[in-house]
Write an enzyme that holds these catalytic residues in place. Structure first.
Site, PDB file in Angstrom:
ATOM      1  N   THR A   7       0.816  -1.214   0.000  1.00  0.00           N
ATOM      2  CA  THR A   7       0.000   0.000   0.000  1.00  0.00           C
ATOM      3  C   THR A   7       0.846   1.258   0.000  1.00  0.00           C
ATOM      4  O   THR A   7       0.373   2.346  -0.358  1.00  0.00           O
ATOM      5  CB  THR A   7      -0.946  -0.014   1.227  1.00  0.00           C
ATOM      6  OG1 THR A   7      -1.884   1.039   1.106  1.00  0.00           O
ATOM      7  CG2 THR A   7      -0.172   0.144   2.527  1.00  0.00           C
ATOM      8  N   LYS A   8       2.111   1.147   0.399  1.00  0.00           N
ATOM      9  CA  LYS A   8       2.982   2.322   0.503  1.00  0.00           C
ATOM     10  C   LYS A   8       3.337   2.923  -0.849  1.00  0.00           C
ATOM     11  O   LYS A   8       3.802   4.060  -0.922  1.00  0.00           O
ATOM     12  CB  LYS A   8       4.251   1.962   1.277  1.00  0.00           C
ATOM     13  CG  LYS A   8       4.008   1.527   2.711  1.00  0.00           C
ATOM     14  CD  LYS A   8       3.356   2.617   3.545  1.00  0.00           C
ATOM     15  CE  LYS A   8       3.285   2.215   5.025  1.00  0.00           C
ATOM     16  NZ  LYS A   8       2.697   3.283   5.860  1.00  0.00           N
ATOM     17  N   ASP A   9       3.115   2.180  -1.936  1.00  0.00           N
ATOM     18  CA  ASP A   9       3.300   2.764  -3.267  1.00  0.00           C
ATOM     19  C   ASP A   9       2.457   4.030  -3.423  1.00  0.00           C
ATOM     20  O   ASP A   9       2.867   5.010  -4.051  1.00  0.00           O
ATOM     21  CB  ASP A   9       2.864   1.776  -4.356  1.00  0.00           C
ATOM     22  CG  ASP A   9       3.887   0.687  -4.607  1.00  0.00           C
ATOM     23  OD1 ASP A   9       4.903   0.635  -3.899  1.00  0.00           O
ATOM     24  OD2 ASP A   9       3.655  -0.115  -5.530  1.00  0.00           O
ATOM     25  N   THR A  17       7.580   1.349   2.860  1.00  0.00           N
ATOM     26  CA  THR A  17       7.637   2.713   2.338  1.00  0.00           C
ATOM     27  C   THR A  17       8.968   2.952   1.647  1.00  0.00           C
ATOM     28  O   THR A  17       9.027   3.582   0.583  1.00  0.00           O
ATOM     29  CB  THR A  17       7.424   3.744   3.458  1.00  0.00           C
ATOM     30  OG1 THR A  17       6.174   3.493   4.098  1.00  0.00           O
ATOM     31  CG2 THR A  17       7.421   5.163   2.902  1.00  0.00           C
ATOM     32  N   ALA A  49       4.094   7.006  -1.506  1.00  0.00           N
ATOM     33  CA  ALA A  49       5.386   7.381  -2.080  1.00  0.00           C
ATOM     34  C   ALA A  49       5.193   8.234  -3.324  1.00  0.00           C
ATOM     35  O   ALA A  49       5.786   9.316  -3.461  1.00  0.00           O
ATOM     36  CB  ALA A  49       6.210   6.139  -2.401  1.00  0.00           C
TER      37      ALA A  49
END
Length: 346
Positions: A47-49, A79, A52
């Site tokens: 999910t950190k895409d 992340t 970022a």
């Protein structure tokens, strides 16, 4: 000619629009319907895409980030991977301060993606100069032309999910979602998603998953930061020993805590029942759902969405490794050592 080819310009165009997958066997005795928002389908496998790309592009838009600059971040792994991936495409240098609690798999992946990695001791206070928070700040001060993402205290972390994850879930469920279940670390995922969904339906229930050893649940209930709550635990990317401003506690109805051991076994169970090879925090989220079901949280009308944050490949040396599980004391009479299922032919 290129216009006629069905092609993406780069991997960043694949971020978001992750699938909602109905859970069947692991929830077959539960009331209601349960759906996993599987963030491992992002190109960086988490999910950190989303944050970022969103934070970096906002920094570019505001003129904060310029060609040749260096991006610095504090991360438990996911992340950092996403930032490194975005940095490669956009041409930035990447420096990451990583917790030693992060799996070796994650750290190896960060190095593979071209990031310079500083591994910092996990079990020190947030204001200790060796903590990954303080190391990242120091590196930012020492590095000319650097931008510190600072996901724990960056409102854009929350905004990214308000603008993407929340609308996706609302559309995918046609507004029928009754419960959102998500782990809380920085708090950006649960807060941004919940903020959007509660604007659509104020009666929707939002439940955060916290770890034993973390301060978030008690802070939510009392607004007291209690250092007596803090002690080492194994789950990565879940819970905190500080209060991130990226967490909007007002849109979260309640928290439930899960143990390292039960979360580890539930992570493995997801692979064996649903064919979902997802990470430790996904198992923690599902474990929270199990506990909530036992407490009578759901009924036959419940439409429950659970966010599964990342992919199982990042935990091969941990929850999917029998030796590590045994070393943690996670195999007992109920959970036998699973390597017994392997037969070696000589």
């Amino acid at each position: 000619m290129k216009e006629d080819i069905q092609v993406f310009d780069n991997v960043l165009q694949l971020i978001g629009k992750t699938p909602l997958i109905h859970l069947n066997r692991i929830t077959e005795t539960f009331e209601g319907d349960y759906y996993a928002k599987v963030e491992a389908f992002n190109p960086g496998h988490s999910t950190k895409d989303r944050i970022a790309l969103y934070i970096i592009e906002e920094a570019e838009r505001k003129g904060i980030l310029k060609p040749g600059d260096t991006i610095i971040e504090t991360t438990s792994g996911n992340t950092g991977f996403s930032i490194a991936m975005v940095s490669i495409i956009k041409g930035y240098e990447c420096i990451l301060a990583v917790s030693s609690k992060s799996s070796p798999d994650k750290i190896d992946m960060l190095k593979t993606m071209g990031a310079k990695v500083y591994v910092c001791p996990a079990h020190v206070s947030a204001d200790d100069p060796r903590s990954y928070y303080m190391v990242a700040k120091r590196l930012h001060e020492e590095t000319k032309g650097s931008v510190y993402i600072n996901q724990y205290f960056n409102e854009l972390n929350t905004d990214a999910h308000y603008k993407s994850t929340g609308p996706e879930i609302w559309a995918q469920t046609e507004g029928k979602i009754t419960h959102l279940i998500a782990c809380s670390g920085t708090g950006g995922t649960i807060s941004g998603t919940a903020r959007f969904l509660k604007e659509k339906n104020p009666s929707l229930k939002v439940i955060g998953i916290d770890a034993f050893g973390s301060v978030l649940k008690k802070y939510h209930e009392t607004r007291e930061f209690d250092t007596a709550e803090i002690y080492p635990y194994r789950i990565e990317g879940l819970g905190k020993n500080l209060i991130p401003t990226a967490t909007d506690f007002d849109v979260i109805d309640k928290f439930i805590k899960v143990t390292d051991e039960e979360s580890a076994h539930t992570t493995r169970e997801l692979a064996k029942t649903e064919g979902l090879f997802v990470g430790y925090t996904s198992g923690a989220a599902m474990q929270g759902v199990k506990q909530l079901q036992e407490l009578g949280e759901f009924d036959s009308n419940s439409q429950v969405v659970i966010i599964f944050p990342d992919h199982g490949s990042r935990y091969m040396s941990k929850v999917f490794n029998d030796k590590w599980m045994a070393e943690q004391g996670f195999f007992d009479s109920e959970h036998q050592e699973e390597s017994l299922g392997i037969e070696f032919i000589k």
